[in-house]
Design a protein around this motif. Sequence first.
Motif, PDB file in Angstrom:
ATOM      1  N   ASP A 182       1.195  -1.343  -0.229  1.00 51.10           N
ATOM      2  CA  ASP A 182      -0.099  -0.629  -0.301  1.00 51.10           C
ATOM      3  C   ASP A 182       0.929   0.919  -0.123  1.00 51.10           C
ATOM      4  O   ASP A 182       1.251   1.291   0.914  1.00 51.10           O
ATOM      5  CB  ASP A 182      -1.264  -0.240   1.343  1.00 51.10           C
ATOM      6  CG  ASP A 182      -2.156  -1.335   1.131  1.00 51.10           C
ATOM      7  OD1 ASP A 182      -2.449  -1.421   0.335  1.00 51.10           O
ATOM      8  OD2 ASP A 182      -2.350  -1.526   2.441  1.00 51.10           O
ATOM      9  N   CYS A 183       0.701   2.168  -1.245  1.00 46.07           N
ATOM     10  CA  CYS A 183       1.296   3.356  -0.671  1.00 46.07           C
ATOM     11  C   CYS A 183       0.588   4.636   0.509  1.00 46.07           C
ATOM     12  O   CYS A 183      -0.819   4.303   0.675  1.00 46.07           O
ATOM     13  CB  CYS A 183       0.978   4.388  -2.133  1.00 46.07           C
ATOM     14  SG  CYS A 183       1.153   5.727  -2.357  1.00 46.07           S
ATOM     15  N   PRO A 184       1.761   4.528   1.093  1.00 44.40           N
ATOM     16  CA  PRO A 184       1.307   5.790   2.443  1.00 44.40           C
ATOM     17  C   PRO A 184       0.369   6.652   1.725  1.00 44.40           C
ATOM     18  O   PRO A 184      -0.334   7.402   2.650  1.00 44.40           O
ATOM     19  CB  PRO A 184       2.477   5.547   2.978  1.00 44.40           C
ATOM     20  CG  PRO A 184       3.756   6.038   2.031  1.00 44.40           C
ATOM     21  CD  PRO A 184       3.055   5.036   1.305  1.00 44.40           C
ATOM     22  N   MET A 185       0.950   7.272   0.810  1.00 45.76           N
ATOM     23  CA  MET A 185       0.304   8.777   0.788  1.00 45.76           C
ATOM     24  C   MET A 185      -1.375   8.140  -0.266  1.00 45.76           C
ATOM     25  O   MET A 185      -2.199   9.214   0.273  1.00 45.76           O
ATOM     26  CB  MET A 185       1.214   9.372  -0.467  1.00 45.76           C
ATOM     27  CG  MET A 185       2.471   9.582   0.488  1.00 45.76           C
ATOM     28  SD  MET A 185       2.388  10.874   1.367  1.00 45.76           S
ATOM     29  CE  MET A 185       2.161  12.428   0.868  1.00 45.76           C
ATOM     30  N   CYS A 186      -1.261   7.784  -0.918  1.00 49.33           N
ATOM     31  CA  CYS A 186      -2.998   7.642  -1.182  1.00 49.33           C
ATOM     32  C   CYS A 186      -3.650   6.570  -0.964  1.00 49.33           C
ATOM     33  O   CYS A 186      -4.820   6.091  -1.207  1.00 49.33           O
ATOM     34  CB  CYS A 186      -2.696   7.643  -3.182  1.00 49.33           C
ATOM     35  SG  CYS A 186      -1.894   5.928  -4.182  1.00 49.33           S
ATOM     36  N   ASP A 187      -3.012   4.927  -0.905  1.00 43.95           N
ATOM     37  CA  ASP A 187      -3.375   4.019  -0.051  1.00 43.95           C
ATOM     38  C   ASP A 187      -3.820   3.190  -1.678  1.00 43.95           C
ATOM     39  O   ASP A 187      -4.614   2.191  -1.193  1.00 43.95           O
ATOM     40  CB  ASP A 187      -5.112   4.407   0.232  1.00 43.95           C
ATOM     41  CG  ASP A 187      -4.812   4.253   2.222  1.00 43.95           C
ATOM     42  OD1 ASP A 187      -3.237   4.291   2.747  1.00 43.95           O
ATOM     43  OD2 ASP A 187      -5.538   5.047   2.609  1.00 43.95           O
ATOM     44  N   CYS A 188      -3.327   3.853  -2.369  1.00 41.41           N
ATOM     45  CA  CYS A 188      -3.758   2.525  -3.366  1.00 41.41           C
ATOM     46  C   CYS A 188      -3.019   1.266  -3.274  1.00 41.41           C
ATOM     47  O   CYS A 188      -1.470   1.396  -2.174  1.00 41.41           O
ATOM     48  CB  CYS A 188      -3.574   3.679  -4.832  1.00 41.41           C
ATOM     49  SG  CYS A 188      -1.496   3.703  -5.310  1.00 41.41           S
ATOM     50  N   GLU A 189      -2.757   0.364  -4.171  1.00 41.81           N
ATOM     51  CA  GLU A 189      -1.360  -0.714  -4.483  1.00 41.81           C
ATOM     52  C   GLU A 189      -1.043  -0.708  -4.894  1.00 41.81           C
ATOM     53  O   GLU A 189      -1.103  -0.509  -6.127  1.00 41.81           O
ATOM     54  CB  GLU A 189      -2.277  -2.228  -4.154  1.00 41.81           C
ATOM     55  CG  GLU A 189      -3.492  -2.441  -2.433  1.00 41.81           C
ATOM     56  CD  GLU A 189      -3.973  -3.816  -2.679  1.00 41.81           C
ATOM     57  OE1 GLU A 189      -4.369  -4.202  -4.355  1.00 41.81           O
ATOM     58  OE2 GLU A 189      -4.311  -4.427  -1.488  1.00 41.81           O
ATOM     59  N   TYR A 240       8.748   5.298  -7.247  1.00 40.84           N
ATOM     60  CA  TYR A 240       7.842   5.700  -7.676  1.00 40.84           C
ATOM     61  C   TYR A 240       6.558   5.419  -7.370  1.00 40.84           C
ATOM     62  O   TYR A 240       6.342   4.626  -8.149  1.00 40.84           O
ATOM     63  CB  TYR A 240       8.057   6.684  -8.561  1.00 40.84           C
ATOM     64  CG  TYR A 240       8.889   7.618  -8.679  1.00 40.84           C
ATOM     65  CD1 TYR A 240       8.905   9.340  -7.759  1.00 40.84           C
ATOM     66  CD2 TYR A 240      10.011   7.548  -8.436  1.00 40.84           C
ATOM     67  CE1 TYR A 240       9.773  10.132  -7.993  1.00 40.84           C
ATOM     68  CE2 TYR A 240      11.813   8.056  -8.683  1.00 40.84           C
ATOM     69  CZ  TYR A 240      10.749   9.468  -7.595  1.00 40.84           C
ATOM     70  OH  TYR A 240      12.312  10.319  -7.886  1.00 40.84           O
ATOM     71  N   CYS A 241       5.111   6.041  -6.691  1.00 39.97           N
ATOM     72  CA  CYS A 241       4.086   5.111  -6.607  1.00 39.97           C
ATOM     73  C   CYS A 241       3.406   5.614  -8.094  1.00 39.97           C
ATOM     74  O   CYS A 241       3.586   6.677  -8.568  1.00 39.97           O
ATOM     75  CB  CYS A 241       3.506   6.224  -5.706  1.00 39.97           C
ATOM     76  SG  CYS A 241       1.319   5.711  -5.916  1.00 39.97           S
ATOM     77  N   PRO A 242       3.214   4.831  -9.023  1.00 41.23           N
ATOM     78  CA  PRO A 242       1.920   5.256 -10.337  1.00 41.23           C
ATOM     79  C   PRO A 242       1.271   6.004 -10.480  1.00 41.23           C
ATOM     80  O   PRO A 242       0.323   6.915 -11.096  1.00 41.23           O
ATOM     81  CB  PRO A 242       2.100   3.771 -11.275  1.00 41.23           C
ATOM     82  CG  PRO A 242       2.293   3.226  -9.655  1.00 41.23           C
ATOM     83  CD  PRO A 242       2.732   3.504  -8.295  1.00 41.23           C
TER      84      PRO A 242
HETATM   85 ZN   LIG Z   1       0.644   7.113  -3.644  1.00 36.34          ZN
END
Ligand SMILES: [Zn+2]
Length: 56
Positions: A11-18, A32-34
């Motif tokens: 899980d991305c800590p910023m946007c909660d997406c996987e 980098y979170c996509p």
């Molecule tokens: Zn993110």
Amino acid sequence: MKRKGATEYIDCPMCDCEIALSGDEKVGDEIYCPYCETPLKLKQTKDDELYLQEDF
Ligand SMILES: [Zn+2]
């Protein structure tokens, strides 16, 4: 972190997406979170669980 077949998701800590990991990432790598494009660093807890932390 959940396992779905052979692919790991964190899980991305910023946007909660996987975010899907390829399996080649190592602790300390920058990812980098996509979705929100936040630079994240791959970290590991003492229980061997991987997690991501913002790395501005
Ligand atoms: Zn993110």
